[in-house]
Design a protein around this motif. Sequence first.
Motif, mmCIF file in Angstrom:
data_model
loop_
_atom_site.group_PDB
_atom_site.id
_atom_site.type_symbol
_atom_site.label_atom_id
_atom_site.label_comp_id
_atom_site.label_asym_id
_atom_site.label_seq_id
_atom_site.Cartn_x
_atom_site.Cartn_y
_atom_site.Cartn_z
ATOM 1 N N ASP A 13 0.884 -1.191 -0.013
ATOM 2 C CA ASP A 13 -0.036 -0.105 -0.132
ATOM 3 C C ASP A 13 0.596 1.379 -0.065
ATOM 4 N N VAL A 14 0.909 1.850 -1.068
ATOM 5 C CA VAL A 14 1.523 3.291 -1.272
ATOM 6 C C VAL A 14 0.531 4.324 -1.454
ATOM 7 N N SER A 15 -0.567 4.292 -0.881
ATOM 8 C CA SER A 15 -1.659 5.403 -1.384
ATOM 9 C C SER A 15 -1.268 6.602 -0.588
ATOM 10 N N PHE A 16 -1.539 7.682 -1.426
ATOM 11 C CA PHE A 16 -1.128 8.809 -1.336
ATOM 12 C C PHE A 16 0.251 9.251 -1.044
ATOM 13 N N CYS A 17 1.195 8.335 -1.609
ATOM 14 C CA CYS A 17 2.743 8.750 -1.655
ATOM 15 C C CYS A 17 3.120 9.270 -2.973
ATOM 16 N N PRO A 18 3.713 10.331 -3.086
ATOM 17 C CA PRO A 18 3.943 11.384 -4.198
ATOM 18 C C PRO A 18 5.130 10.474 -5.032
ATOM 19 N N LEU A 19 4.623 9.488 -5.390
ATOM 20 C CA LEU A 19 5.782 8.664 -6.356
ATOM 21 C C LEU A 19 5.339 8.822 -7.808
ATOM 22 N N PRO A 20 6.660 9.031 -8.295
ATOM 23 C CA PRO A 20 6.578 9.192 -9.780
ATOM 24 C C PRO A 20 6.245 8.202 -10.539
ATOM 25 N N HIS A 21 5.955 8.152 -11.847
ATOM 26 C CA HIS A 21 5.508 6.898 -12.571
ATOM 27 C C HIS A 21 6.668 5.755 -12.591
ATOM 28 N N ASP A 22 7.770 6.171 -12.800
ATOM 29 C CA ASP A 22 9.076 5.054 -12.784
ATOM 30 C C ASP A 22 9.054 4.494 -11.310
ATOM 31 N N ALA A 23 8.921 5.227 -10.310
ATOM 32 C CA ALA A 23 8.932 4.490 -9.056
ATOM 33 C C ALA A 23 7.780 3.549 -8.564
ATOM 34 N N LEU A 24 6.408 3.888 -9.387
ATOM 35 C CA LEU A 24 5.374 3.116 -9.128
ATOM 36 C C LEU A 24 5.547 1.704 -9.793
ATOM 37 N N VAL A 25 6.058 2.008 -11.175
ATOM 38 C CA VAL A 25 6.444 0.610 -11.901
ATOM 39 C C VAL A 25 7.480 -0.254 -11.228
ATOM 40 N N ASP A 26 8.279 0.472 -10.542
ATOM 41 C CA ASP A 26 9.620 -0.261 -9.773
ATOM 42 C C ASP A 26 8.806 -0.993 -8.689
ATOM 43 N N VAL A 27 7.984 -0.595 -8.037
ATOM 44 C CA VAL A 27 7.347 -1.183 -6.917
ATOM 45 C C VAL A 27 6.694 -2.644 -7.256
ATOM 46 N N ALA A 28 6.220 -2.453 -8.433
ATOM 47 C CA ALA A 28 5.294 -3.694 -8.959
ATOM 48 C C ALA A 28 6.457 -4.737 -9.634
ATOM 49 N N VAL A 29 7.458 -4.189 -10.210
ATOM 50 C CA VAL A 29 8.452 -5.060 -10.839
ATOM 51 C C VAL A 29 9.093 -5.810 -9.647
ATOM 52 N N ASN A 30 9.407 -5.288 -8.653
ATOM 53 C CA ASN A 30 10.310 -5.908 -7.583
ATOM 54 C C ASN A 30 9.221 -6.563 -6.819
ATOM 55 N N CYS A 31 8.049 -6.494 -6.784
ATOM 56 C CA CYS A 31 7.021 -7.432 -5.939
ATOM 57 C C CYS A 31 6.001 -8.256 -6.884
ATOM 58 N N PRO A 32 6.793 -9.217 -7.601
ATOM 59 C CA PRO A 32 5.823 -9.691 -8.710
ATOM 60 C C PRO A 32 4.752 -10.846 -8.045
ATOM 61 N N ASP A 33 4.896 -11.078 -6.637
ATOM 62 C CA ASP A 33 4.033 -11.867 -6.121
ATOM 63 C C ASP A 33 3.002 -11.391 -5.366
ATOM 64 N N ALA A 34 2.823 -10.044 -5.577
ATOM 65 C CA ALA A 34 1.901 -9.227 -4.867
ATOM 66 C C ALA A 34 0.362 -9.688 -5.224
ATOM 67 N N VAL A 35 -0.629 -9.577 -4.276
ATOM 68 C CA VAL A 35 -1.808 -10.028 -4.703
ATOM 69 C C VAL A 35 -2.804 -8.689 -4.341
ATOM 70 N N SER A 36 -2.356 -7.828 -3.645
ATOM 71 C CA SER A 36 -3.264 -6.562 -3.146
ATOM 72 C C SER A 36 -2.209 -5.680 -3.086
ATOM 73 N N GLU A 44 0.480 10.636 -9.996
ATOM 74 C CA GLU A 44 1.123 10.559 -11.103
ATOM 75 C C GLU A 44 0.744 9.217 -11.772
ATOM 76 N N LEU A 45 -0.031 8.423 -11.157
ATOM 77 C CA LEU A 45 -0.655 7.184 -11.824
ATOM 78 C C LEU A 45 -1.203 7.545 -13.034
ATOM 79 N N ARG A 46 -0.878 6.837 -14.192
ATOM 80 C CA ARG A 46 -1.361 6.901 -15.671
ATOM 81 C C ARG A 46 -1.822 5.623 -15.978
#
Length: 223
Positions: A13-36, A44-46
């Motif tokens: 959960d990174v809700s309301f965190c001012p993360l840019p596009h690249d950082a948001l993608v980085d979170v997902a790429v490094n957590c491939p087993d995430a279910v929530s 910045e979410l597009r």
Amino acid sequence: HFQHSSHSLRTIDVSFCPLPHDALVDVAVNCPDAVSLGLRGSSELRDETVRLICAACADLEAIDVGHCAQLTDGAARALADGCPNLTSVRLDGSARMGDEAVAVLADSCARLSVLSVAHCARVTGGALHALARHSHFLRELDVSHCAALTEPALVHLARHSAWLESVRADGCAWLTADGLGQLVAACARLRRLGVSRCARLNAENVALALRAAPLLVEVETEV
């Protein structure tokens, strides 16, 4: 950047965190087993960000992208195409999303059971008809402050949703006492109901309608 050990993370959960596009993608790429995944209020979410996140986390079961101002129906298409196992989707406050967003999720995510489109001004009765056709396991629905919806569409959905347990329709000026009665009568499993600040309801007609819902354990009826 997330470290290798983050691969085991299942809930993020990174809700309301001012993360840019690249950082948001980085979170997902490094957590491939995430279910929530909680991305609520990510300015910045597009749509493209969502597409890349889905490509990295194809096993997502729950996602919250509420109040992400840049998202359009294209983001919902990305979710539907990339994460067909989604059971919980929160789109509330997404001003640029409408019926197409709901329709593609209903059509592609067969296990969808929780959906929030509260404050989505472009969602109309067509979205609820799509849910009635495809989302046979829907348990929780929030359509609060959806001014473009109609009462017949909500009643139609209720009559085709045998598992519906929770409905929120706060601030819906189109909801009448008769419609509320039909909604409650159609939802045999209804346990939670929110109809606060609905202009055409009052304490007396709400109480009358609720007599047909013996399983209700939580009611919000501020008028």
